[in-house]
Scaffold this motif. Structure first.
Motif, PDB file in Angstrom:
ATOM      1  N   ASP A 123      88.381  26.799  41.813  1.00 61.34           N
ATOM      2  CA  ASP A 123      88.168  27.112  43.232  1.00 61.34           C
ATOM      3  C   ASP A 123      86.719  26.987  43.659  1.00 61.34           C
ATOM      4  OD1 ASP A 123      90.868  27.752  43.286  1.00 61.34           O
ATOM      5  OD2 ASP A 123      90.498  29.883  42.878  1.00 61.34           O
ATOM      6  N   GLY A 124      85.789  26.890  42.697  1.00 57.44           N
ATOM      7  CA  GLY A 124      84.378  26.799  43.049  1.00 57.44           C
ATOM      8  C   GLY A 124      83.759  28.148  43.329  1.00 57.44           C
ATOM      9  N   VAL A 125      84.526  29.243  43.206  1.00 49.49           N
ATOM     10  CA  VAL A 125      83.983  30.571  43.469  1.00 49.49           C
ATOM     11  C   VAL A 125      84.788  31.597  42.679  1.00 49.49           C
ATOM     12  CG1 VAL A 125      85.456  30.978  45.498  1.00 49.49           C
ATOM     13  CG2 VAL A 125      83.262  32.194  45.278  1.00 49.49           C
ATOM     14  N   TRP A 126      84.126  32.684  42.249  1.00 46.86           N
ATOM     15  CA  TRP A 126      84.813  33.814  41.611  1.00 46.86           C
ATOM     16  C   TRP A 126      84.214  35.092  42.152  1.00 46.86           C
ATOM     17  CZ3 TRP A 126      83.363  38.108  38.874  1.00 46.86           C
ATOM     18  CH2 TRP A 126      84.392  38.829  38.223  1.00 46.86           C
ATOM     19  N   GLN A 127      85.077  36.062  42.480  1.00 46.51           N
ATOM     20  CA  GLN A 127      84.623  37.351  42.980  1.00 46.51           C
ATOM     21  C   GLN A 127      85.332  38.445  42.203  1.00 46.51           C
ATOM     22  OE1 GLN A 127      85.524  37.089  47.211  1.00 46.51           O
ATOM     23  NE2 GLN A 127      83.342  36.941  47.674  1.00 46.51           N
ATOM     24  N   GLY A 128      84.624  39.526  41.926  1.00 51.32           N
ATOM     25  CA  GLY A 128      85.252  40.634  41.241  1.00 51.32           C
ATOM     26  C   GLY A 128      84.227  41.649  40.776  1.00 51.32           C
ATOM     27  N   GLU A 129      84.758  42.656  40.073  1.00 56.39           N
ATOM     28  CA  GLU A 129      83.907  43.703  39.523  1.00 56.39           C
ATOM     29  C   GLU A 129      83.766  43.481  38.014  1.00 56.39           C
ATOM     30  OE1 GLU A 129      85.466  47.495  40.530  1.00 56.39           O
ATOM     31  OE2 GLU A 129      85.214  47.214  42.712  1.00 56.39           O
ATOM     32  N   ILE A 130      82.583  43.757  37.506  1.00 59.69           N
ATOM     33  CA  ILE A 130      82.304  43.497  36.088  1.00 59.69           C
ATOM     34  C   ILE A 130      81.325  44.559  35.577  1.00 59.69           C
ATOM     35  CG2 ILE A 130      80.394  41.929  36.563  1.00 59.69           C
ATOM     36  CD1 ILE A 130      81.359  40.226  34.200  1.00 59.69           C
ATOM     37  N   SER A 172      79.216  31.351  42.767  1.00 62.07           N
ATOM     38  CA  SER A 172      79.571  30.171  43.548  1.00 62.07           C
ATOM     39  C   SER A 172      79.003  28.934  42.888  1.00 62.07           C
ATOM     40  CB  SER A 172      79.037  30.281  44.980  1.00 62.07           C
ATOM     41  OG  SER A 172      79.530  31.443  45.608  1.00 62.07           O
ATOM     42  N   ALA A 173      79.768  27.835  42.948  1.00 62.75           N
ATOM     43  CA  ALA A 173      79.311  26.551  42.400  1.00 62.75           C
ATOM     44  C   ALA A 173      78.551  25.789  43.471  1.00 62.75           C
ATOM     45  CB  ALA A 173      80.506  25.743  41.907  1.00 62.75           C
TER      46      ALA A 173
END
Length: 1022
Positions: A521-528, A545-546
């Protein structure tokens, strides 16, 4: 050829003469009057014998013949406009589309807006009825009849103020005739000759007839618009002379006498037209031959002329081609120059040394939003941004001095107010005093430069941590916020992989999914969760983001993150507060709902039973009031502690508010298995509690329901069931448990649904009153009617009282409201019957709830006051014997007070209660009504006969009228009469009927009761 021409002229003269002499004035034609003044007449399509259409669609009829004759006498031409109906014809006249209507009734309602000639004829407004029906003989006999009239007709004008007549207004006379034939109306009021002619045309003349004398005679004349007084005066004089002439009599006889012969003047005229058409065709053929011969000679002459001109045309074409080539070459050069100047890649401009714009290309319009004319009307400096005008004026002065300018930049202001950046190259022609300039739009480039500067500032000063890596994950840059959050300096991490920040809380699968999403998707969001330099683990919200090149290939990855460790801790705190009771630490209603859903799912899966116990403390309010709220809170904490101990770890105890708790007892093999747990709860709750120096005692009332049940149910419903059972435990004496009863709940739900339906029926006026007559057996005289309630249910149809009254009678508010509705409607019906001459009494049933209510006497007085045309003695109130005995002293007092106003009272269903002589003596009623249960089998049951004799004797002893209900046959009536019963009601005389049917039934009964010993079935309604 001359002979043929003379024959044609002779035939035309003959046709013209025939038409002039024989054209009748009944077909809408005016003979040879081709130069006459034209008038427009509006006529209906079908209003015989005055108006109709012949087989060719032309107006015909008595009114048409009269108008055509008068128009011929006055040298006028008539154009007819045909309307679908008389109403539409009148509308055409009112809208100014016509000058007159040839024949219309002269009534006062029309004179205000129309002009009329003296009468051409007179017709009568009469009453038509169906052949064989009982017909009214006087206009007063139309009382309460349904009478048909036609819109805007004299019949409507006569009857529209009659309030005692039910008028049905039809748009046309045909529809009124069909309404009379179908029985939709009892009579039709309409002009006699027109309605008879209409019936004759459709073959139903023998099915209608005129009854009585004429209601009114209406003269009919020509009807003009108010503004056509000139035509009205002209025709008035002609009508006066015409009505006494032989021609008038001939026309009158034609439409009111014998039918028209086959060889009419119209058919003669049409035959002559055929002859003329044949002669004209012959002439056309001859003429065609002559013209063809002349055309042949003409074509030969043209060919000679063409040959003579051919040489001249060739020389002219050659010279014209040479000139065109010269002009085209000059245009091509000019076009090339214009294309270069107007090219869209640049903004071209020509100015004089004064700064006036002389010429510019079209690109300026799109660029700044001004029109070319607006550019040329203002100096160029006015379009320059105010902050750049000084440097622009200096540069323009250099151009005027003969210098060349390159890469000069300034800003121009658009019509929208936006500033655009331009880069200029310009040269001047000093001899011609002109400046030639070319500009390029640099706005996007300037914005990009500014965006880069802004991005650099954001990267440096952002509160979010920013990390930039290449495609292999190697860190190439971080900002200051990154160092503040992680504790690592920039120099320590450049060139390293971010995996050194890992906290160890995520497995390899987590990171594998992260990279798969990022590549897809060219992007990842989350908690880490990551680890700081000092070893502390922290939570962050991360977005990766890429960054792609022009080909869409990733070149870098940018990560933005914020530290949310404190937020996560706060969320955990809020979640605990949201799901647990703050005082006792027990689960609250939210967590209870979750645990209940899980327990229900587990019970379904394993086939176990689940018990839900609703626990309410008895006596807790007294503790609160005596020792205070702090002591009450201490007691609740102690109760929670004790109840938790007696429950298993797999069970759930929740506090849902106040002193209410809910326990979920899981994994039961059957329903009885929870009894020991319930007893432990009761025992734990009833032990004394130490509240500081004082002691207090409470107990528990418990309601229990089980899951699963026969029908699908959710957690909220289970809690409501347990709550309902808990109230049953409190009612039963407290300190105990009760199990929920589904059948009792079903009955209660059904009861409330029936009461709600009844309330809705009262609001929508769905209840009806039917009336059953009461008969004096000796004379068959009708002494009154009993009002019986029905419900016109939208889905179930007409419902009898037994289908809906029982639940209503148990609900005081609805029972009293319905009783008041019955009283009001019954009194209103008595008023209507009084108005039409039916003087009778009506009895209504009143329940004990309504009779013994605090304001019944005042309510009865207000009902009577609201209907002043009703005498109080015309109303009788019926009371069930069982209701009267429920509080005989109170009921007797109310009856005595109400009888002061002359309202009668009857004791209904006598014999079904105690039938005590003491009670009967005490109740001040006027009538005893024998219950139909004693009457039904009385013909063959000696015991019933003796009971009937006894009740009738009691009535005589106490001087009460005795009326038997349920008298189904004349044999029953004769038996009762032989026992001394004076009055009866039942199917032997009539079934209960709607109020609209009572008058006809009553009239027929009066006509037959003295002439026949047995009533016909048609009168009994059976």
């Amino acid at each position: 050829m001359r002979v043929l021409f003379f024959l044609l002229a002779f035939a035309c003269a003959l046709v013209f003469s025939t038409v002039t002499e024989a054209a009748p004035p009944g077909k809408g034609h005016l003979g040879a009057q081709t130069t006459s003044t034209e008038i427009i007449a509006a006529v209906p399509a079908n209003w015989p014998p005055h108006y109709s259409l012949d087989e060719d669609g032309n107006p015909t009829g008595f009114a048409i013949d009269v108008l055509n004759h008068l128009a011929q006498e006055l040298d006028l031409r008539v154009q007819y406009k045909v309307a679908p109906s008389f109403v539409d014809a009148i509308k055409m006249l009112e809208d100014g589309e016509a000058d007159l209507i040839p024949n219309s009734g002269i009534v006062s309602e029309r004179k205000a807006n129309n002009l009329f000639t003296p009468p051409v004829e007179t017709f009568q407004i009469v009453v038509f009825v169906r052949e064989g029906s009982v017909a009214p003989t006087l206009i007063s006999a139309l009382h309460h009849k349904k009478v048909g009239v036609v819109e805007r007709n004299a019949g409507l004008f006569i009857l529209r103020n009659r309030t005692d007549v039910d008028l049905e207004i039809y748009p046309t006379a045909e529809q009124a005739l069909f309404g009379l034939l179908s029985g939709a109306v009892d009579a039709v009021v309409y002009p006699d000759t027109v309605f008879q002619a209409l019936a004759r045309n459709i073959g139903v003349e023998d099915q209608i007839r005129i009854t009585g004398s004429a209601m009114k005679e209406i003269p009919r004349g020509l009807r003009f618009r108010k503004d056509r007084s000139d035509l009205q005066a002209l025709f008035s004089a002609a009508v006066t002379a015409f009505v006494n002439s032989p021609e008038y009599k001939t026309i009158y006889k034609r439409w009111y006498g014998a039918p028209e012969p086959f060889w009419t003047s119209t058919r003669v005229f049409e035959g002559m037209l055929v002859i003329v058409a044949i002669l004209v065709g012959a002439f056309v053929i001859w003429r065609y031959v002559m013209v063809s011969s002349f055309n042949t000679r003409l074509r030969l002459s043209k060919l000679q002329l063409i040959n003579l001109n051919e040489t001249l045309e060739t020389r002219v074409r050659n010279r014209t081609r040479e000139l065109s080539e010269e002009v085209e070459e000059r245009k091509r050069s000019q076009r090339d120059l214009e294309q270069f100047f107007n090219q869209s890649q640049s903004l071209n401009l020509i100015l004089d040394f004064d700064g006036t714009i002389l010429r510019l290309n079209d690109s300026w319009e799109d660029f700044l939003g001004y029109t070319l004319q607006e550019f040329c009307e203002r100096p160029f400096i006015e379009f320059v941004h105010p902050e750049d005008r000084a440097t622009t004026e200096e540069t323009f002065a250099a151009l005027v001095a003969g210098e060349g300018i390159d890469r000069f930049e300034n800003r121009y202001v658009c019509a929208s107010g936006e500033a655009k950046h331009l880069r200029w190259s310009a040269r001047s022609d000093v001899d011609r005093q002109l400046v030639y300039a070319v500009a390029q739009n640099m706005t996007d480039q300037k914005h990009a430069e500014n965006a880069l500067k802004l991005s650099a500032q954001v990267f440096t000063h952002s509160d979010e941590g920013i990390i930039i890596t290449d495609t292999k994950g190697t860190i190439v840059d971080v900002n200051e916020a990154f160092s503040e959050i992680t504790g690592y300096d920039r120099d320590e991490i450049i060139g390293r992989n971010p995996n050194f920040l890992s906290s160890g809380k995520h497995d390899a699968g987590f990171y594998k999914d992260l990279w798969a999403t990022l590549r897809k998707d060219g992007v990842w969001q989350g908690e880490i969760w990551n680890k700081r330099k000092n070893g502390d683990v922290y939570a962050e919200r991360l977005t990766i983001s890429a960054i792609e090149d022009e080909a869409g290939v990733p070149t870098n990855y940018v990560g933005l993150f914020v530290d949310i460790t404190k937020m996560k801790a706060h969320e955990r705190q809020l979640e605990h507060l949201a799901r647990y009771d703050r005082l006792t630490g027990l689960p609250n209603r939210v967590l209870l709902a979750d645990n209940m859903q899980q327990a229900m799912a587990r019970a379904r899966r394993h086939g176990h039973t689940l018990a839900i116990a609703f626990i309410d403390l008895d006596g807790f309010k007294a503790v609160n009031d005596t020792y205070g709220h702090a002591a009450g809170d201490e007691l609740l904490v102690s109760v929670a502690h004790r109840l938790t101990k007696v429950l298993r770890t797999e069970d759930t105890l929740a506090r849902i508010g106040g002193d209410e708790f809910v326990a979920i007892i899981t994994d039961l093999p059957d329903e009885k298995s929870c009894v020991s747990t319930l007893n432990r709860i009761l025992e734990a709750a009833s032990k004394e509690f130490k509240l500081g120096a004082a002691t207090a005692s409470v107990s528990a009332s418990i309601g229990v329901t089980f899951y699963p049940q026969t029908e699908e149910i959710d957690g909220d419903q289970l809690e409501r069931q347990a709550d309902q059972a808990m109230y049953e435990a409190k009612i039963a004496g407290r300190n105990q448990y009760k199990f929920f009863d589904p059948e009792q709940d079903r009955r209660l739900t059904e009861y409330y649904a029936q009461v709600a339906d009844a309330k809705k029926a009262l609001k929508t006026d769905a209840f009806r009153l039917h009336y059953q007559p009461k008969i004096r057996l000796a004379t068959k005289e009708v002494i009154g009617y009993e009002a019986l309630i029905r419900w016109q249910h939208p889905e179930k149809g007409l419902l009898m009282p037994g289908a809906f009254l029982p639940p209503i009678e148990r609900h005081p508010d609805v029972a009293i409201e319905l009783g008041n509705w019955v009283l009001d409607n019954a009194l209103e019906q008595i008023e209507r019957w009084n108005e039409v001459g039916l003087d009778t009494t009506v009895s209504v049933n009143v329940s004990a709830l309504q009779l013994t209510s605090d304001d019944f006497e005042e309510t009865l007085k207000s009902h009577l006051a609201a209907h002043p045309k009703v005498e109080p003695q015309q109303l009788e109130i019926e009371l069930l014997e069982t209701d009267a005995l429920s509080d005989i002293d109170r009921v007797s007092e109310i009856i005595r007070n109400c009888r002061l106003s002359a309202v009668g009272f009857a004791l209904d269903d006598f014999g079904t209660g105690y039938s005590s002589l003491a009670y009967l003596k005490k109740l001040p009623v006027d009538t005893l009504k024998i219950d139909q249960g004693f009457v039904h089998d009385s013909l063959n049951n000696a015991q019933d006969q003796e009971l009937l004799k006894l009740i009738i004797s009691l009535g005589r002893v106490y001087q009460l009228d005795v009326l038997a209900e349920g008298v189904e046959t004349l044999a029953h009536a004769e038996l009762l009469q032989s026992f001394g019963c004076k009055f009866a009601q039942g199917y032997a005389f009539a079934r209960p009927m709607p109020a609209d049917d009572v008058l006809d039934w009553h009239r027929n009964w009066v006509e037959h009761r003295l002439t026949q010993s047995a009533m016909p079935r048609a009168l009994t309604g059976s």
